[in-house]
Design a protein around this motif. Sequence first.
Motif, PDB file in Angstrom:
ATOM      1  N   ILE A   5      -2.778  14.380  -4.048  1.00 32.70           N
ATOM      2  CA  ILE A   5      -2.857  13.034  -4.642  1.00 32.70           C
ATOM      3  C   ILE A   5      -2.157  12.999  -6.001  1.00 32.70           C
ATOM      4  CG2 ILE A   5      -4.445  11.356  -5.661  1.00 32.70           C
ATOM      5  CD1 ILE A   5      -6.396  11.995  -3.394  1.00 32.70           C
ATOM      6  N   LEU A   6      -2.417  14.009  -6.838  1.00 30.01           N
ATOM      7  CA  LEU A   6      -1.773  14.042  -8.165  1.00 30.01           C
ATOM      8  C   LEU A   6      -0.256  14.143  -8.044  1.00 30.01           C
ATOM      9  CD1 LEU A   6      -4.206  16.410 -10.124  1.00 30.01           C
ATOM     10  CD2 LEU A   6      -3.909  13.951 -10.437  1.00 30.01           C
ATOM     11  N   ILE A   7       0.230  14.983  -7.106  1.00 33.67           N
ATOM     12  CA  ILE A   7       1.682  15.109  -6.907  1.00 33.67           C
ATOM     13  C   ILE A   7       2.283  13.776  -6.470  1.00 33.67           C
ATOM     14  CG2 ILE A   7       3.471  16.187  -5.481  1.00 33.67           C
ATOM     15  CD1 ILE A   7       1.604  18.673  -5.329  1.00 33.67           C
ATOM     16  N   MET A   8       1.635  13.112  -5.512  1.00 33.89           N
ATOM     17  CA  MET A   8       2.139  11.824  -5.035  1.00 33.89           C
ATOM     18  C   MET A   8       2.168  10.795  -6.169  1.00 33.89           C
ATOM     19  SD  MET A   8       0.743   9.503  -1.860  1.00 33.89           S
ATOM     20  CE  MET A   8      -0.808   9.085  -2.695  1.00 33.89           C
ATOM     21  N   LEU A   9       1.109  10.750  -6.970  1.00 34.59           N
ATOM     22  CA  LEU A   9       1.085   9.824  -8.108  1.00 34.59           C
ATOM     23  C   LEU A   9       2.192  10.143  -9.107  1.00 34.59           C
ATOM     24  CD1 LEU A   9      -2.773   9.553  -8.766  1.00 34.59           C
ATOM     25  CD2 LEU A   9      -1.270   7.805  -7.777  1.00 34.59           C
TER      26      LEU A   9
END
Length: 496
Positions: free
Chosen positions: A103-107
Amino acid sequence: MSDLSKQKIVASVPQKGFLGHPKGLFTLFFTEFWERFSYYGMRAILVFYMYYEVSKGGLGIPENTALAIMSIYGSLVYMSGIIGGWLADRIFGTSKAVFYGGILIMLGHIVLAIPGSIALFFVSMVLIVLGTGLLKPNVSSIVGDMYSEEDNRRDAGFSIFYMGINLGGFLSPLVVGTVGMKNFHLGFGLAAIGMFFGLVAFMFTKKKNLGLAGTYVPNPLSPGEKKKVFTIIGLSAAVIAGLIAIAIPTGLLTFSSFIALVGILGVLLPTLYFVVMYRSPKTTAVERSRIIAYIPLFIASVMFWAIQEQGSTILASYADKRTDLDFAGIHISPAWFQSLNPLFIILLAPLFAWFWVKLGERQPSIPKKFSFGLLFAGLSFIVILLPAYLGGSDSLVNPLWLVLSYFIVVLGELCLSPVGLSATTKLAPAAFSAQTMSLWFLSNAAAQALNAQIVKFYTPETEMVYFGIIGGAAIVLSILLFLLAPIIQRLMQNVK
């Protein structure tokens, strides 16, 4: 975790279903494929985005600063793996770490996809560094959870998983690079979509395919410890935020000072690891000897990765500005060269594995394999200085020179990287087995922290000296390591 718990986890995973391996390998293969597609696609265009002029869609950061930031970014990614591993071991387990990290990478990639300022760029970097630190080390741990210690499919399973990493790394610069060099933000958007696909693959198949793998917390914090740790984390975050808020306006925290700080951490962290392991009462005399033997291997690894990781910084700039990109009737995107490393690994890794097995007892020792890895790394830089020597630094270079340089360094990587992973597991003190693996990855962090200090010396005018000094230093170190190999081998105490 007890042997009984390990058996329970293995029993919960469907053991047939993906190329003769546990079903969960399908989930992890495609999770990592899309994560690496996302990461390497972003990385293929990131340095160009930083130093291209604003009129061309870039941020207009000076090129040498952009190259240094790229190195610092890579260093922090590897350092953050220590935090990700600790959080998984003590708080929420590897499965949740992979999900939160994705999730953090996608954000982070979504933030990069928004046309904006340098401030947004750094927000995205923080998100991606933290996300990769959570996902990268922990997804590999789940692979190991699916196999019993006696399962002879384990090594083959990791090989299939490794193929997923390299397939993602090979395809992403071709796809994201082609789109991203025309519109950087669309390229970063594609990287975000790639990570989204990885999250979907993980979430919708993990319950059926992974069973209990990744769900346990090996060494959980007690409620009291959790309260204490969260308090320390909260206070530390507040203090760091306050210091940054003061340091930036006053000029104490600049690009240069931050690069220097990460450079110090790159040396300090592994040094502390070595000292703590060596001095620990849990470390036996034999294990101390093996730690001493590991130090020159670690230094050699730092030197190797310092050259290999310049494929995404100095050689990326070289591809953009010094290479004739119209070749054989095709216009080549400079981002495409980032596909060469994973392509050569996919093609050559099976040959190297066969070669070592074929040699059997006659194969070189671990220190000698490291020396060969360093030798090839040095030669890859000697090769890339030849065009300037033969034709000057003003004319554009045939792209095959760059292809040859990438090819030679991959020969070195296959001599050093998988051998280093294996050696780390064998030489690690029993009480520090997981932490020694973290130490191995810190060699890459140290290398990129070092690169951040030296890339500023590269210009087209100094390229012969730059490549010559670094390549020559690697070759000299490889010869020294080869000569010291018998002594190192003795210190390894029967580890072969």
